[in-house]
Design a protein around this motif. Sequence first.
Motif, PDB file in Angstrom:
ATOM      1  N   PHE A 108      -5.271  -2.967  16.150  1.00  0.00           N
ATOM      2  CA  PHE A 108      -5.571  -1.579  16.530  1.00  0.00           C
ATOM      3  C   PHE A 108      -4.297  -0.592  16.079  1.00  0.00           C
ATOM      4  CE2 PHE A 108      -5.768   2.049  19.313  1.00  0.00           C
ATOM      5  CZ  PHE A 108      -6.902   2.328  19.425  1.00  0.00           C
ATOM      6  N   LEU A 109      -3.155  -1.226  15.881  1.00  0.00           N
ATOM      7  CA  LEU A 109      -2.162  -0.462  15.458  1.00  0.00           C
ATOM      8  C   LEU A 109      -2.421   0.165  14.045  1.00  0.00           C
ATOM      9  CD1 LEU A 109       0.917   0.223  15.824  1.00  0.00           C
ATOM     10  CD2 LEU A 109       1.517  -2.041  14.661  1.00  0.00           C
ATOM     11  N   ILE A 110      -3.040  -0.627  13.065  1.00  0.00           N
ATOM     12  CA  ILE A 110      -3.446  -0.291  11.698  1.00  0.00           C
ATOM     13  C   ILE A 110      -4.229   0.768  12.102  1.00  0.00           C
ATOM     14  CG2 ILE A 110      -4.541  -1.065   9.593  1.00  0.00           C
ATOM     15  CD1 ILE A 110      -2.961  -3.596  10.016  1.00  0.00           C
ATOM     16  N   GLY A 111      -5.279   0.469  13.070  1.00  0.00           N
ATOM     17  CA  GLY A 111      -6.422   1.686  12.920  1.00  0.00           C
ATOM     18  C   GLY A 111      -5.999   2.911  13.668  1.00  0.00           C
ATOM     19  N   GLY A 112      -4.777   2.758  14.396  1.00  0.00           N
ATOM     20  CA  GLY A 112      -4.116   3.977  15.127  1.00  0.00           C
ATOM     21  C   GLY A 112      -3.466   4.843  13.928  1.00  0.00           C
ATOM     22  N   ILE A 113      -2.641   3.900  13.104  1.00  0.00           N
ATOM     23  CA  ILE A 113      -1.770   4.534  12.199  1.00  0.00           C
ATOM     24  C   ILE A 113      -2.659   5.162  11.149  1.00  0.00           C
ATOM     25  CG2 ILE A 113      -0.087   4.125  10.253  1.00  0.00           C
ATOM     26  CD1 ILE A 113       1.123   1.972  11.990  1.00  0.00           C
ATOM     27  N   THR A 114      -3.636   4.554  10.532  1.00  0.00           N
ATOM     28  CA  THR A 114      -4.533   5.136   9.772  1.00  0.00           C
ATOM     29  C   THR A 114      -5.568   6.418  10.337  1.00  0.00           C
ATOM     30  OG1 THR A 114      -6.200   3.540  10.062  1.00  0.00           O
ATOM     31  CG2 THR A 114      -4.685   3.322   8.101  1.00  0.00           C
ATOM     32  N   GLY A 115      -5.511   6.324  11.589  1.00  0.00           N
ATOM     33  CA  GLY A 115      -6.026   7.361  12.223  1.00  0.00           C
ATOM     34  C   GLY A 115      -5.284   8.827  12.176  1.00  0.00           C
ATOM     35  N   VAL A 116      -3.899   8.413  12.267  1.00  0.00           N
ATOM     36  CA  VAL A 116      -3.139   9.617  12.197  1.00  0.00           C
ATOM     37  C   VAL A 116      -3.119  10.292  10.646  1.00  0.00           C
ATOM     38  CG1 VAL A 116      -0.776  10.489  11.985  1.00  0.00           C
ATOM     39  CG2 VAL A 116      -1.330   8.977  13.852  1.00  0.00           C
ATOM     40  N   MET A 117      -3.364   9.245   9.888  1.00  0.00           N
ATOM     41  CA  MET A 117      -3.462   9.811   8.400  1.00  0.00           C
ATOM     42  C   MET A 117      -4.770  10.600   8.042  1.00  0.00           C
ATOM     43  SD  MET A 117      -2.113   6.467   6.613  1.00  0.00           S
ATOM     44  CE  MET A 117      -2.154   6.835   4.710  1.00  0.00           C
ATOM     45  N   LEU A 153       0.886  -1.299   0.066  1.00  0.00           N
ATOM     46  CA  LEU A 153       0.073  -0.090  -0.091  1.00  0.00           C
ATOM     47  C   LEU A 153       1.068   1.174   0.058  1.00  0.00           C
ATOM     48  CD1 LEU A 153      -2.900   1.535   0.637  1.00  0.00           C
ATOM     49  CD2 LEU A 153      -2.305   1.403   2.859  1.00  0.00           C
ATOM     50  N   ALA A 154       1.875   1.156   0.993  1.00  0.00           N
ATOM     51  CA  ALA A 154       2.854   2.229   0.948  1.00  0.00           C
ATOM     52  C   ALA A 154       3.604   2.801  -0.137  1.00  0.00           C
ATOM     53  CB  ALA A 154       3.801   2.277   2.169  1.00  0.00           C
ATOM     54  N   LEU A 155       4.149   1.598  -0.917  1.00  0.00           N
ATOM     55  CA  LEU A 155       4.875   1.826  -1.806  1.00  0.00           C
ATOM     56  C   LEU A 155       4.144   1.884  -3.458  1.00  0.00           C
ATOM     57  CD1 LEU A 155       7.785  -0.768  -0.789  1.00  0.00           C
ATOM     58  CD2 LEU A 155       7.812   1.894  -0.735  1.00  0.00           C
ATOM     59  N   GLY A 156       3.398   0.940  -3.496  1.00  0.00           N
ATOM     60  CA  GLY A 156       2.536   1.013  -4.575  1.00  0.00           C
ATOM     61  C   GLY A 156       1.382   2.036  -4.721  1.00  0.00           C
ATOM     62  N   GLY A 157       1.128   2.294  -3.374  1.00  0.00           N
ATOM     63  CA  GLY A 157      -0.066   3.321  -3.120  1.00  0.00           C
ATOM     64  C   GLY A 157       0.398   4.517  -3.511  1.00  0.00           C
ATOM     65  N   CYS A 158       1.811   5.083  -3.392  1.00  0.00           N
ATOM     66  CA  CYS A 158       2.221   6.154  -3.680  1.00  0.00           C
ATOM     67  C   CYS A 158       2.277   6.410  -5.315  1.00  0.00           C
ATOM     68  CB  CYS A 158       3.735   6.559  -3.492  1.00  0.00           C
ATOM     69  SG  CYS A 158       3.984   6.382  -1.738  1.00  0.00           S
ATOM     70  N   SER A 159       2.257   5.200  -6.277  1.00  0.00           N
ATOM     71  CA  SER A 159       1.967   5.426  -7.541  1.00  0.00           C
ATOM     72  C   SER A 159       0.531   5.274  -7.949  1.00  0.00           C
ATOM     73  CB  SER A 159       3.041   4.263  -8.201  1.00  0.00           C
ATOM     74  OG  SER A 159       2.652   3.136  -7.675  1.00  0.00           O
ATOM     75  N   VAL A 183       2.739  10.810   0.006  1.00  0.00           N
ATOM     76  CA  VAL A 183       3.877   9.864  -0.001  1.00  0.00           C
ATOM     77  C   VAL A 183       4.473  10.049   1.583  1.00  0.00           C
ATOM     78  CG1 VAL A 183       6.130   9.778  -0.934  1.00  0.00           C
ATOM     79  CG2 VAL A 183       4.448  10.227  -2.387  1.00  0.00           C
ATOM     80  N   VAL A 184       4.477  11.149   2.099  1.00  0.00           N
ATOM     81  CA  VAL A 184       5.217  11.091   3.522  1.00  0.00           C
ATOM     82  C   VAL A 184       4.428  10.378   4.439  1.00  0.00           C
ATOM     83  CG1 VAL A 184       5.681  12.696   5.448  1.00  0.00           C
ATOM     84  CG2 VAL A 184       6.018  13.525   3.153  1.00  0.00           C
ATOM     85  N   PHE A 185       3.208  10.474   4.455  1.00  0.00           N
ATOM     86  CA  PHE A 185       2.386   9.740   5.436  1.00  0.00           C
ATOM     87  C   PHE A 185       2.335   8.298   5.202  1.00  0.00           C
ATOM     88  CE2 PHE A 185      -0.029  12.312   8.491  1.00  0.00           C
ATOM     89  CZ  PHE A 185       0.567  13.566   8.036  1.00  0.00           C
ATOM     90  N   LEU A 186       2.237   7.825   3.924  1.00  0.00           N
ATOM     91  CA  LEU A 186       2.368   6.261   3.548  1.00  0.00           C
ATOM     92  C   LEU A 186       3.554   5.628   4.159  1.00  0.00           C
ATOM     93  CD1 LEU A 186       0.434   6.072   0.365  1.00  0.00           C
ATOM     94  CD2 LEU A 186      -0.230   5.031   2.489  1.00  0.00           C
ATOM     95  N   SER A 187       4.801   6.283   3.908  1.00  0.00           N
ATOM     96  CA  SER A 187       6.085   6.138   4.063  1.00  0.00           C
ATOM     97  C   SER A 187       6.127   6.032   5.474  1.00  0.00           C
ATOM     98  CB  SER A 187       7.173   6.925   3.474  1.00  0.00           C
ATOM     99  OG  SER A 187       6.922   7.237   2.356  1.00  0.00           O
ATOM    100  N   ALA A 188       5.712   6.965   6.357  1.00  0.00           N
ATOM    101  CA  ALA A 188       5.832   6.919   7.833  1.00  0.00           C
ATOM    102  C   ALA A 188       5.079   5.929   8.412  1.00  0.00           C
ATOM    103  CB  ALA A 188       5.500   8.276   8.220  1.00  0.00           C
ATOM    104  N   ALA A 189       3.830   5.645   7.765  1.00  0.00           N
ATOM    105  CA  ALA A 189       2.959   4.565   8.427  1.00  0.00           C
ATOM    106  C   ALA A 189       3.755   3.415   8.112  1.00  0.00           C
ATOM    107  CB  ALA A 189       1.628   4.613   7.434  1.00  0.00           C
ATOM    108  N   ALA A 190       4.258   3.082   7.143  1.00  0.00           N
ATOM    109  CA  ALA A 190       4.885   1.696   6.840  1.00  0.00           C
ATOM    110  C   ALA A 190       6.290   1.634   7.882  1.00  0.00           C
ATOM    111  CB  ALA A 190       5.517   1.504   5.259  1.00  0.00           C
ATOM    112  N   VAL A 191       6.867   2.518   8.099  1.00  0.00           N
ATOM    113  CA  VAL A 191       7.934   2.475   8.895  1.00  0.00           C
ATOM    114  C   VAL A 191       7.422   2.189  10.305  1.00  0.00           C
ATOM    115  CG1 VAL A 191       9.827   3.635   9.927  1.00  0.00           C
ATOM    116  CG2 VAL A 191       9.493   3.808   7.595  1.00  0.00           C
ATOM    117  N   VAL A 192       6.439   2.784  10.903  1.00  0.00           N
ATOM    118  CA  VAL A 192       6.103   2.833  12.068  1.00  0.00           C
ATOM    119  C   VAL A 192       5.390   1.271  12.371  1.00  0.00           C
ATOM    120  CG1 VAL A 192       4.210   3.688  13.963  1.00  0.00           C
ATOM    121  CG2 VAL A 192       5.646   5.370  12.594  1.00  0.00           C
TER     122      VAL A 192
END
Lengths: 238, 544
Positions: B358-367, A16-22, A40-49
Amino acid sequence: MRFAAHTTTLAATLTLALGGCSAIPSDTTQQAGQLHGVWVVFLSAAAVVYALVAGLIMWSVLAYRRRDPATVQAAKFHQNVPLELAWTVIPVLVVAGLFAVTYAGERHVDSVVTPPGETVQVVGFRWSWRFLYPREHIAIDGTSDRPPELVLPANRTTEIRLSSSDVIHAFWVPAFLFKRDAIPGIVNVFDYTPLKEGVYPGRCAEYCGTFHAHMSFTVRVVSPEAFARWARERGAPA
Amino acid sequence: MSAITAPPRELAKEGLVAWLVTTDHKKIGILYMLTSLAFFLIAGFLADVIRLQLAAPQQTIVGPHEFNQVFTLHGTAMIFLFVAPFGFGLANYLIPLQIGAPEMAFPRLNAYSFWLFLIGGLTVFSGIVTQGGAADAGWTAFAPLSDVRVSSGAGQDLWILGLTLTSISGIMTAINFLVTPIVFRAPGMGMWRLPIFTWEMIATALLILMAFPPLATAFAMLLLDRHAGARFFDPGGGGDPVLYQHVFWFFGHPEVYVMILPFFGVITEVVSVFSRKPVFGYTGLVLSAFGIAGLSMGVWAHHMFTTGAVANPFFSALSFLIAVPTGIKFFNWIATMWRGAISYETPMLFAIGFMLNFLIGGITGVMVASPPLDYHVEDSYFLVAHFHYTLGGGSMFAIFAALYFWFPKIWGVKLGEGLGRLHFALMFVGFNLAFFPMFFLGIMGMPRRVYTYPAQAGWGQLNLASSVGVALITIGTAVLVWNVIVSMRKKVPLPDDPWGAANSLEWATSSPPPEFNFRALPPIRSKRPAFDLHHPEFAKDSPK
């Protein structure tokens, strides 16, 4: 099974993060380019976290399985102030950075060019849309069976003045990565600067009753010359 | 501490009458949990209808009129009648036990709040039999869609009245959750020894007391608009539809945390017991509960970024900050497991599932808390995926963890492990299959609350995957029901602590506990008195 499903989820998130950006368009409008940058910033950060935290969870779960069933107490540590401060302060810095990106992106997208190249009044009603071009004296009324088409000139800024004549709707062009609510009694103003000619589907995003699902429209972006021609043919004499 | 007065006289000890007139916190807790689970089954059935209809494009299993009632009742029941009330039921059962008290502070008020909740829930559903059917304006009932000129049916009125009753019920039960742990603690049970679950309920109670009165206000204004010509939300009469959203979300966002804080408490207890370690970061967990509660009062308008009528950066910044105390909880759970001795009984499996979901729910919550992203995904299936990851993958998984964890305490019977694992596997795979594709659907442009979609949109395959996932969840739920039936048939006497290393006081009394909870209270010298009682050789390591 659990681990496999988890790995699938992780892989899917990274996809999602990598493909999603495109998959998220960046060149349909000038504003979408800005929005794409924030994505791009948020999807990358999401993937890392996600990888970091889910990795820590799965590592703990698998590495510290109970080997002696009689164990009633494993390690006894239950606090560590420096560690706890670290996992409080570092996330504050991360979200502060994300907020800076958000703020810059939103400022750009929400700013409206004056005077606009074109102006279109968009009115949502149950269950279609009315597009009014005041300068060209064009009115386009859709029905839920015959969705209306919004024609926009490429490379020029068109101001949309959005409202509703009954309940709240939302005007959403997914390819432009943007929507805004159409609220009775309020005129919401935003603008598009389309960059790429083409036909883009649009939909009502705010639930508005029985035939909400049929409240669609299309946006056709054409060259400024084609737009002028279209306006001459469609327009009523002043 | 003030003397505990004699509890109200019971009219009957056994049989149906005993359940109808009871003021016993354990019976009321059980009634709350059973009722909420019944609403869960109904709301789950409604989810099946939704996913059947959307499994392929342009289906006509139900029409728009039916579909709109179905998703309205699904959301309403899951939020108002299942997740939040299950937490109330669990808290009713557990708080007096965890603090070493014989009862709640206000037993009659407690009984009253349960019956109001039940009547409120039935009132909402009674709309089905009215002309025009049940409410169909969504669980948010935005004005002017919910105005009488648009939604003229009695179903909408019954929905408003029913939920007003449940909100009053919630306020009364919150008073009990707040007062009881403050004034009814046993000798030795200082505030800083309260189990995390009880702390989370104190924070929840404060949130309810701040957030539920505005809900009743919003509904009162809606009723006045509908039937007394008040025109609060009618722009034609000087009113403002956005005002409804402000009042509704001023309730609605704290409500999100009313539906998750109790379950953060559940996960904390379960992770500690099955990791064979004391809770890590007790103080941080308590403070983060109040941090979340406090911040959640200032983020309501992040549901309104696309209205163009609110100060987006302010609400965005506060919403981002909620990630910090939520992150603290995650890190504390991980640190509790770290160097632990973890076993994988069903409650722990559901706790692990909770954390991953919930981790996915939380991260997408920030998005979605970032307006530039929300401009695209607000009211799309991305949002549907996000909140199901918090409420379904989060709260619902924690509810199952709680169910397996405290079932032996409540009924004196352990639920079967084999069926429990099967239940978990079906739920975890089914849940992720059902909801992960929705993130993509949202980004691709599928709006929420549509009863059908055109074939050329290209959403068919992902929707089919999602429907298969919901089918797995449904089978999983059937496995749970089967597990309960099978397990209840073979009763074997259980010890006070069937999990072997439980911490809080409810595990220091019989399973199930006697009337008024304790025949004798153990000494309370640490944060885990039941553990000290059963394992005195390790008592010196217990956090004081």
